[in-house]
Design a protein around this motif. Sequence first.
Motif, PDB file in Angstrom:
ATOM      1  N   ASN A 153       8.251   8.885  -7.133  1.00  0.00           N
ATOM      2  CA  ASN A 153       8.758   7.956  -6.106  1.00  0.00           C
ATOM      3  C   ASN A 153       7.949   6.672  -6.200  1.00  0.00           C
ATOM      4  O   ASN A 153       6.826   6.679  -6.705  1.00  0.00           O
ATOM      5  CB  ASN A 153       8.619   8.563  -4.695  1.00  0.00           C
ATOM      6  N   PRO A 154       8.501   5.567  -5.685  1.00  0.00           N
ATOM      7  CA  PRO A 154       7.666   4.364  -5.625  1.00  0.00           C
ATOM      8  C   PRO A 154       6.612   4.522  -4.536  1.00  0.00           C
ATOM      9  O   PRO A 154       6.742   5.390  -3.666  1.00  0.00           O
ATOM     10  CB  PRO A 154       8.653   3.249  -5.276  1.00  0.00           C
ATOM     11  N   SER A 155       5.599   3.672  -4.569  1.00  0.00           N
ATOM     12  CA  SER A 155       4.463   3.767  -3.637  1.00  0.00           C
ATOM     13  C   SER A 155       4.938   3.864  -2.187  1.00  0.00           C
ATOM     14  O   SER A 155       5.779   3.072  -1.739  1.00  0.00           O
ATOM     15  CB  SER A 155       3.583   2.528  -3.821  1.00  0.00           C
ATOM     16  N   SER A 156       4.382   4.828  -1.445  1.00  0.00           N
ATOM     17  CA  SER A 156       4.759   5.028  -0.040  1.00  0.00           C
ATOM     18  C   SER A 156       4.445   3.774   0.785  1.00  0.00           C
ATOM     19  O   SER A 156       5.238   3.352   1.630  1.00  0.00           O
ATOM     20  CB  SER A 156       4.024   6.245   0.527  1.00  0.00           C
ATOM     21  N   VAL A 157       3.306   3.166   0.515  1.00  0.00           N
ATOM     22  CA  VAL A 157       2.877   1.994   1.286  1.00  0.00           C
ATOM     23  C   VAL A 157       3.820   0.817   1.006  1.00  0.00           C
ATOM     24  O   VAL A 157       4.273   0.114   1.923  1.00  0.00           O
ATOM     25  CB  VAL A 157       1.409   1.643   0.934  1.00  0.00           C
ATOM     26  N   ALA A 158       4.147   0.624  -0.257  1.00  0.00           N
ATOM     27  CA  ALA A 158       5.044  -0.475  -0.619  1.00  0.00           C
ATOM     28  C   ALA A 158       6.440  -0.257  -0.027  1.00  0.00           C
ATOM     29  O   ALA A 158       7.119  -1.213   0.355  1.00  0.00           O
ATOM     30  CB  ALA A 158       5.122  -0.604  -2.140  1.00  0.00           C
ATOM     31  N   GLN A 159       6.860   0.990   0.076  1.00  0.00           N
ATOM     32  CA  GLN A 159       8.174   1.253   0.692  1.00  0.00           C
ATOM     33  C   GLN A 159       8.178   0.837   2.154  1.00  0.00           C
ATOM     34  O   GLN A 159       9.168   0.299   2.656  1.00  0.00           O
ATOM     35  CB  GLN A 159       8.533   2.736   0.584  1.00  0.00           C
ATOM     36  N   LYS A 160       7.088   1.085   2.857  1.00  0.00           N
ATOM     37  CA  LYS A 160       7.020   0.686   4.276  1.00  0.00           C
ATOM     38  C   LYS A 160       7.017  -0.841   4.404  1.00  0.00           C
ATOM     39  O   LYS A 160       7.605  -1.397   5.323  1.00  0.00           O
ATOM     40  CB  LYS A 160       5.768   1.274   4.935  1.00  0.00           C
ATOM     41  N   ALA A 161       6.340  -1.503   3.477  1.00  0.00           N
ATOM     42  CA  ALA A 161       6.359  -2.970   3.498  1.00  0.00           C
ATOM     43  C   ALA A 161       7.788  -3.461   3.225  1.00  0.00           C
ATOM     44  O   ALA A 161       8.293  -4.369   3.896  1.00  0.00           O
ATOM     45  CB  ALA A 161       5.384  -3.527   2.464  1.00  0.00           C
ATOM     46  N   ALA A 162       8.457  -2.825   2.257  1.00  0.00           N
ATOM     47  CA  ALA A 162       9.833  -3.218   1.932  1.00  0.00           C
ATOM     48  C   ALA A 162      10.762  -2.961   3.116  1.00  0.00           C
ATOM     49  O   ALA A 162      11.697  -3.733   3.360  1.00  0.00           O
ATOM     50  CB  ALA A 162      10.326  -2.454   0.699  1.00  0.00           C
ATOM     51  N   LEU A 163      10.461  -1.914   3.883  1.00  0.00           N
ATOM     52  CA  LEU A 163      11.270  -1.628   5.077  1.00  0.00           C
ATOM     53  C   LEU A 163      11.137  -2.785   6.071  1.00  0.00           C
ATOM     54  O   LEU A 163      12.136  -3.252   6.640  1.00  0.00           O
ATOM     55  CB  LEU A 163      10.814  -0.302   5.707  1.00  0.00           C
ATOM     56  N   ALA A 164       9.910  -3.257   6.252  1.00  0.00           N
ATOM     57  CA  ALA A 164       9.706  -4.401   7.161  1.00  0.00           C
ATOM     58  C   ALA A 164      10.487  -5.613   6.653  1.00  0.00           C
ATOM     59  O   ALA A 164      11.050  -6.386   7.434  1.00  0.00           O
ATOM     60  CB  ALA A 164       8.216  -4.724   7.265  1.00  0.00           C
ATOM     61  N   ALA A 165      10.548  -5.761   5.321  1.00  0.00           N
ATOM     62  CA  ALA A 165      11.278  -6.896   4.746  1.00  0.00           C
ATOM     63  C   ALA A 165      12.784  -6.756   4.974  1.00  0.00           C
ATOM     64  O   ALA A 165      13.432  -7.659   5.503  1.00  0.00           O
ATOM     65  CB  ALA A 165      10.977  -6.996   3.245  1.00  0.00           C
TER      66      ALA A 165
END
Length: 402
Positions: A274-286
């Motif tokens: 999977n892609p990075s969990s942290v980066a996914q949360k940042a992308a969610l905010a985006a």
Amino acid sequence: MESQIISVAERVQEIKPSPTLAVNAKAKALRAAGADVLNFSVGEPDFDTPEHVCQGGREAIDQRFTRYTPVPGILELREAIAKRFAEDKGWHYEPDQIQVSCGGKHGLYNMAQALFNHGDEVLIPTPYWVSYPPIVQLAGATPVSVPLSENKDFDLDPHVLESYVTDRTRGIILNSPSNPIGSIFSRTALEAVGRMALDKGWVIISDDIYDTIVYGQDTIPHILDVDDKLKEQTLILNGVSKSFAMTGWRIGYSLGPKHILAAMNKIQSQSTSNPSSVAQKAALAAVAGPQDFAEMMTEAFLPRRDFIINALISNEGITCVVPKGAFYVFPNFSAYYGRSFNDKKIGNSLEMADYLLDKALLAIVPGAAFGADDFIRFSFATSMEVITEGMKRLKDALAKLT
Ligand code: PMP
Ligand code: GLU
């Protein structure tokens, strides 16, 4: 010398490293060594990731959202992507038709691995983004360049396209707005592609990564708006790298028919998980948050685009189609090929790139990297000061050629 008892696989020997990343690395290394290199090479916004997006990443760390996620990406993010697509474009996708990957590039890689067989031919309008041919080759298929012509504003000519079709053609990669040209395909061209795709059962990969950076028009033609039936045959690539200045976070997403996405998930489960969990949360905010960031960047890019075009064409012999989107200009430098500096002849875009780096400390990407040797790519996602100084250095360097 290091021994080479074991050999590199043939399919890897056939490809080269990404030239855009290579020039960028060289420019950065020269700068680090003290050279005053101006970097027009790599394509990434020169803005910082917006604060609310960084905050999404920070919160993920603080809440210890730091474990494996589902293979296709967290459900919240896929739901947010589906909602954004439905609201902004009127295209409806379910979360199981969406995969989040480690950057848009990796989404394309997964698509090619899931779609193509050995011997399949994939049509690539040329100039193309540097990674399309290798990604197709790494899947065992054959990239087929379909030339676009400068005097037709780099639009796709259906007759030219047709002349490259064989019974092995399996699909086409569309990129609009395009890297490296910034061109946008006309509705007429897309209608022709759509007709051929429906007729022959092709897959269409539509790389829309620059669709939020468009100058002076609210909507642009898209293959999915040509005919509803094409949704069954189309894979969409998008992501946050360009629209939210998040190139380093490595989050892209793919949308398409469920069975192809399921195949892509199989590949992802066996490669990156999977892609990075942290980066996914940042992308969610985006994706779920305010959408005005790309508009702000586009407004900032516009005067730079106009300035760089005018400066480029003020050099005798250089022509340049005005980009309608993205942040690249792709001027034709061929009038200078055949000229020399101190008896050393410059015969092509690679030699021009070397000359400009050596003599003017300008890092640019030679057109050959995009399958179009007459041209040079400049990214104008850099400051007006750099552009102004760069264009001065370019003029001086070109004036020294005889
Ligand atoms: N498609 C195009 C046309 C691009 O220019 C890029 C930029 N790298 C990508 C896809 C992939 O973007 P990323 O992997 O950085 O999300
Ligand atoms: N897409 C950007 C470019 O063309 C980033 C580099 C890359 O991924 O190749 O410069």
